[in-house]
Enzyme design. Sequence first.
Site, PDB file in Angstrom:
ATOM      1  CG  ASP A   7      -2.151   5.947  -1.935  1.00  0.00           C
ATOM      2  OD1 ASP A   7      -0.737   6.199  -2.926  1.00  0.00           O
ATOM      3  OD2 ASP A   7      -2.917   4.621  -1.115  1.00  0.00           O
ATOM      4  CG  ASP A   8       3.453   8.592  -3.383  1.00  0.00           C
ATOM      5  OD1 ASP A   8       3.961   9.455  -2.151  1.00  0.00           O
ATOM      6  OD2 ASP A   8       4.011   7.717  -3.201  1.00  0.00           O
ATOM      7  CE  LYS A  60      -2.164   1.221   0.135  1.00  0.00           C
ATOM      8  NZ  LYS A  60      -3.042   1.883  -1.567  1.00  0.00           N
ATOM      9  CD1 TRP A  61       4.519  -0.763   6.093  1.00  0.00           C
ATOM     10  CD2 TRP A  61       4.465   0.435   7.607  1.00  0.00           C
ATOM     11  NE1 TRP A  61       5.480  -0.551   6.898  1.00  0.00           N
ATOM     12  CE2 TRP A  61       5.564   0.362   8.048  1.00  0.00           C
ATOM     13  CE3 TRP A  61       3.909   1.286   8.849  1.00  0.00           C
ATOM     14  CZ2 TRP A  61       6.635   1.163   8.689  1.00  0.00           C
ATOM     15  CZ3 TRP A  61       4.477   1.844   9.606  1.00  0.00           C
ATOM     16  CH2 TRP A  61       6.033   1.422   9.900  1.00  0.00           C
ATOM     17  CG  ASP A  62       2.936   0.692  -0.759  1.00  0.00           C
ATOM     18  OD1 ASP A  62       2.715  -0.437  -0.826  1.00  0.00           O
ATOM     19  OD2 ASP A  62       1.813   1.622  -1.726  1.00  0.00           O
ATOM     20  CG  ASN A  91       5.120   0.664  -3.329  1.00  0.00           C
ATOM     21  OD1 ASN A  91       4.399  -0.038  -3.644  1.00  0.00           O
ATOM     22  ND2 ASN A  91       5.019   1.983  -2.537  1.00  0.00           N
ATOM     23  CG  ASP A 112      -0.850  -2.309  -6.311  1.00  0.00           C
ATOM     24  OD1 ASP A 112      -1.775  -1.652  -5.211  1.00  0.00           O
ATOM     25  OD2 ASP A 112       0.322  -1.829  -6.599  1.00  0.00           O
TER      26      ASP A 112
END
Length: 720
Positions: free
Chosen positions: A354-355, A464-466, A468, A536
Amino acid sequence: MAIYIDESKKIFHLQSDHTSYVIQVIDGYPVHTYWGQRLQADGDLAGLVPVTSHAFLDTMPQEYPQYGSGDFRSPAYQVQLEDGSRITELRYKGYSVSAGKPALEGLPYVYTEADDEADTLVLELEDAYTGMVVLLSYSMFTGGAITRSARFINKGNGKLRLLRALSANVDLYGKGDHELLYLSGHWAREAHIQRRPLGPGGTNLGSRRGMSSHQHNPFAAVVSPDTGEDHGEVYAMNLVYSGNFHAEAEVDGFGLVRMAIGLNPFDFAWTLRPGESFQTPEAVLVYSAEGLGGMSRIYHRLYRKRLCRGVHRDQERPILVNNWEATYFNFNADKIETIAKAGAELGIELFVLDDGWFGKRDSDNSSLGDWVEDRRKLPNGLCDLAERINRHGLKFGLWFEPEMISPDSELYRAHPDWCLHAAGRRRSEARWQLVLDLSRPEVRDYLYDALARIFTDVPIAYVKWDMNRALTEIGSATASPEHQQEIAHRYMLGLYELLERLTTAFPEILFEGCASGGGRFDPGMLYYMPQVWTSDNTDAVERLKIQYGTSLIYPVSTIGAHVSAVPNHQVGRETPLKMRGEVAMSGNFGYELDLTKFSEAEKAQVKEHIAIYKEIRSLVQQGDLYRLKSPFDGDETSWMFVSEDKTEALVFFFRVLAKPNPASGMLRLKGLDECLTYTVKGSDGIVGTYRGDRLMQAGLMIPQLAGDYASTWFRLTAVH
């Protein structure tokens, strides 16, 4: 399905196996006369509504109404002419019928793979004064869904300015006593079912956030007051679009309900020069005489097979582990490998980083836009890490947030005008980030090149295309003043173009959408990404409502659901691993925690869940969903999955809070073959063998469950 036309009376009858939709042209206006259960093709369909020639427009149920010439309700469209007037009058000019369904250029849409899956009617309307032509498209699918859209063409000599361009309008006679049902919420509590009585006046839903939003899904349904899961009438609309939308239900003084959905007209305008055209997004309309469950299964089957695309559409989705709640930004290659190794031992198939892997991303205040691996955390780069994970038998996935840019980034320092902004005004930051201007081709080209380089060099199986934050200061440095109100929509068209390029060039990658969870869970994104991170919030109790509400429209194959650690990071609740697992097994299953911290007992439980899910996931992901008990009605929730041939089924039951000395509960099942006999196996062994009619009419006994946050499941197999 078929389209029947009575030329003499100008009646158009769109008919499927279970549904009919009827339009009649009266005084040159397309009038909506019927939408409901199937009517015979040879019947007289004139006079279905009390409208005659020379009726006042304000009393006429219309297909695509205008404002300014006698109809005082909300219009479907509005156009401003060069002289400043806003008066146009669309009148019927002609029609065409074709087998199958045409594509929508530049927009996502429901498609066909064979011409016998749908028939399409196009009504041509014209405003004689301006020369503007509007093409209303209707495609009737075999399963009963109808898709609608409108295309505006400027065939005149003057410039036109679209101020409002909705995708679908339906005027329903005699439904003023009905109710409006929709999905609402916020971050971490998405897709809660809302229901309110209709009454004189209008109810408006929508988004002005630049995305479909956590607050409202682009869906609305008018339902009869007695509508439940299995009975009652439902008239539903869902927009295949991911940006600003508008949905409404307006009741006039005669009890007629005007339903409409489409682009949000707030802060929208689109200039059409002579010869130019504008295509609205597509709306998917569903009628059900079998309640909300019947509506859901029509949407599910259509979206699962004819909205989602690509090699992953029909494939079983992998069980994954994501490191976000395990490490947040604080990780290195060795830590990531230890989690992956633990996952391999448990039977997990995919690891998602992830990030925090790029630029100088030690928190969420920098580096978005700098899509280069951080060699401090990954000394040998992404390729080395992916290979290390692959050696443990897991595929490798990666998180991106491509639509954003951090002011503290190399990209922003090089191109400060690439973000959405208004010259001379403050640039509003959220999570220390701004939004890239995807209306600009050079920005899209940069993103394509940056991501394609990684997709080419690194063995990536999943992305995973976020996304925010919402869009603010929606303006573009390269657009002229008259085009600035087009930017919100041009942003979405640019995003769709970028996604089309990437998913076409890298078809083997499984893309999952995300917008701080479910902030952009809509049909538009599902056209490019066959699954979405639903919320989330990973708390098992909260997920009951979130997943239940989401399933109202969207198939389970699109719903991402993970097990996380306790106390839960969003609400602080502690729930048993068993319940967390069984809630997550009701979607695309995964984990979002540090697997290395499991006890031996927890490892055994996880191994069991993973093994079970590998046996049942095709049924969960591709079967028909039946909702049995709603979390919005009490402490108990239940749903079940049934195979297409009805020989297999899976039932989940959840109870939030324990009750003293409870009575034994019976759970009436749905969707089975009443003539088949099923062996019922529970989580603790064989329960018995029962006929389908007994299980649906009398029910299945729920065993006594101990304590709060309890769950159980049953697996049914037909005895041949």
